[in-house]
Design an enzyme around this catalytic site. Structure first.
Site, PDB file in Angstrom:
ATOM      1  N   ASN A  15      30.621  46.072  52.235  1.00  0.00           N
ATOM      2  CA  ASN A  15      31.961  45.112  51.776  1.00  0.00           C
ATOM      3  C   ASN A  15      32.214  45.432  50.323  1.00  0.00           C
ATOM      4  OD1 ASN A  15      33.041  42.592  50.992  1.00  0.00           O
ATOM      5  ND2 ASN A  15      32.334  41.494  52.693  1.00  0.00           N
ATOM      6  N   HIS A  18      34.232  42.876  46.145  1.00  0.00           N
ATOM      7  CA  HIS A  18      33.965  42.866  44.610  1.00  0.00           C
ATOM      8  C   HIS A  18      34.310  44.153  43.735  1.00  0.00           C
ATOM      9  CE1 HIS A  18      32.923  38.741  45.494  1.00  0.00           C
ATOM     10  NE2 HIS A  18      31.993  39.127  46.323  1.00  0.00           N
ATOM     11  N   HIS A  51      37.634  41.359  53.007  1.00  0.00           N
ATOM     12  CA  HIS A  51      38.009  40.029  53.336  1.00  0.00           C
ATOM     13  C   HIS A  51      39.346  39.658  52.763  1.00  0.00           C
ATOM     14  CE1 HIS A  51      36.530  35.433  53.415  1.00  0.00           C
ATOM     15  NE2 HIS A  51      37.855  35.592  53.845  1.00  0.00           N
ATOM     16  N   ARG A  53      41.446  37.235  51.474  1.00  0.00           N
ATOM     17  CA  ARG A  53      41.480  35.697  51.451  1.00  0.00           C
ATOM     18  C   ARG A  53      42.714  34.890  51.373  1.00  0.00           C
ATOM     19  NH1 ARG A  53      37.205  32.168  50.062  1.00  0.00           N
ATOM     20  NH2 ARG A  53      35.368  33.141  50.171  1.00  0.00           N
ATOM     21  N   ARG A  57      42.206  36.399  46.173  1.00  0.00           N
ATOM     22  CA  ARG A  57      41.583  36.635  45.105  1.00  0.00           C
ATOM     23  C   ARG A  57      40.798  37.745  44.625  1.00  0.00           C
ATOM     24  NH1 ARG A  57      36.341  32.821  46.238  1.00  0.00           N
ATOM     25  NH2 ARG A  57      37.931  31.219  46.738  1.00  0.00           N
ATOM     26  N   GLU A  78      37.784  40.954  57.404  1.00  0.00           N
ATOM     27  CA  GLU A  78      37.212  39.600  57.330  1.00  0.00           C
ATOM     28  C   GLU A  78      38.416  38.464  57.224  1.00  0.00           C
ATOM     29  OE1 GLU A  78      34.055  38.478  54.916  1.00  0.00           O
ATOM     30  OE2 GLU A  78      33.039  39.943  55.591  1.00  0.00           O
ATOM     31  N   THR A 109      31.890  32.918  50.921  1.00  0.00           N
ATOM     32  CA  THR A 109      31.771  32.181  52.377  1.00  0.00           C
ATOM     33  C   THR A 109      30.536  31.513  52.597  1.00  0.00           C
ATOM     34  OG1 THR A 109      32.981  34.157  53.275  1.00  0.00           O
ATOM     35  CG2 THR A 109      32.149  32.644  54.695  1.00  0.00           C
ATOM     36  N   GLU A 159      28.588  37.665  63.998  1.00  0.00           N
ATOM     37  CA  GLU A 159      27.895  37.937  62.865  1.00  0.00           C
ATOM     38  C   GLU A 159      27.008  36.742  62.389  1.00  0.00           C
ATOM     39  OE1 GLU A 159      29.669  40.190  59.934  1.00  0.00           O
ATOM     40  OE2 GLU A 159      28.550  39.630  58.370  1.00  0.00           O
ATOM     41  N   HIS A 198      25.121  38.695  54.655  1.00  0.00           N
ATOM     42  CA  HIS A 198      25.318  37.588  53.564  1.00  0.00           C
ATOM     43  C   HIS A 198      24.012  37.585  52.660  1.00  0.00           C
ATOM     44  CE1 HIS A 198      28.403  35.289  51.603  1.00  0.00           C
ATOM     45  NE2 HIS A 198      27.435  34.448  51.028  1.00  0.00           N
TER      46      HIS A 198
END
Ligand code: PXP
Length: 248
Positions: A15, A18, A51, A53, A57, A78, A109, A159, A198
């Site tokens: 992922n 970030h 993801h 969003r 962000r 995502e 999340t 998931e 996660h």
């Protein structure tokens, strides 16, 4: 994708959200999440997760366009179950779409989707994506009620949210691991492919990776944080190595 990557029994999805968080802290283009996606794939990631969003962000619409255009490994998008996100998914047709609950005020999340309580709201989104040949995954808690809801929704993938597992310790963690393992077995028995993710780190990944039914782990925050010290390729390669070790 190399043959070795496509044949693995436990895939790693990295992922890259970030990397975009760091870029957006200053604006501009650096560090580029697409470059991170290539580095992750070169180090052994089987796919990339991003993801988009509602508040944009971290990952932006332009990042998704560039990932779709350039990536050679599968993209797992995502997304929240909203009309806007489904339109974007149908326009880009990523390999997979993981439906997650999304709250504007949350930092990440928090908790899984209530697939059992929101069956009627989720059903049209799931079927539109499935009809477009996008592999739909529901991000749920490892709870038999939620797996049963995924079966009713005809989702091909679930998931399991490993956030609780990651935060617990001792016997409580072992109990949560059993819940994940039982939920994965129930999913497979019903023809659903289980993934997990996660809060996974080098220190806690082995027991989750050892659950034989789980076919993919999606890991982000820890790998990007670790990349500050060792570089992204080294952090992804070490995670890949631990996952292979867990599978013996
Ligand atoms: N899977 C899903 C569905 C997520 O929402 C996230 C967090 O964005 C992850 C996996 C990765 O979690 P982490 O960043 O804690 O590794």
């Amino acid at each position: 994708m190399t043959i070795a990557q496509s044949q693995r029994s436990l895939r790693l999805g990295v992922n890259i959200d970030h990397v975009a968080t760091i870029r957006n802290a200053r604006g501009g283009e650096h560090p580029d999440p697409v470059r991170a996606a290539f580095a992750a794939a070169a180090a052994g990631a089987d796919g990339v997760t991003a993801h988009l969003r509602e508040d944009r962000r971290h990952i932006t619409d332009d990042d998704i366009s560039r990932l779709i255009e350039k990536l050679t490994v599968p993209l797992n998008l995502e997304m929240a179950a909203t009309d806007e996100m489904v339109e974007i998914a149908l326009r880009h047709r990523p390999h997979a779409a993981c439906i997650v609950p999304e709250k504007r005020e949350e930092r990440t999340t928090e908790g899984g989707l209530d697939a059992a309580g929101q069956h009627n709201q989720l059903a049209p989104f799931v079927s539109r994506l499935v009809d477009a040949n996008i592999r739909v995954s529901l991000f749920i808690e490892p709870d038999p009620r939620q797996v049963e809801a995924a079966i009713r929704l005809k989702a091909p993938v679930v998931e399991f949210h490993t956030g609780r597992y990651a935060h617990l310790e001792g016997e409580a963690r072992s109990e949560e691991l059993r819940r994940i393992s039982d939920a994965a077995a129930l999913a497979v028995k019903n023809g659903i492919e289980p993934h997990a993710g996660h809060g996974l780190t080098f220190d806690n990944v082995l027991p989750v990776a050892a659950i034989p039914q789980v076919q993919e782990l999606n890991i982000g925050h820890f790998l990007v944080g670790e990349a500050i010290f060792t570089g992204l390729e080294a952090s992804v390669a070490r995670m890949r190595g631990l996952m292979d070790e867990a599978r013996g």
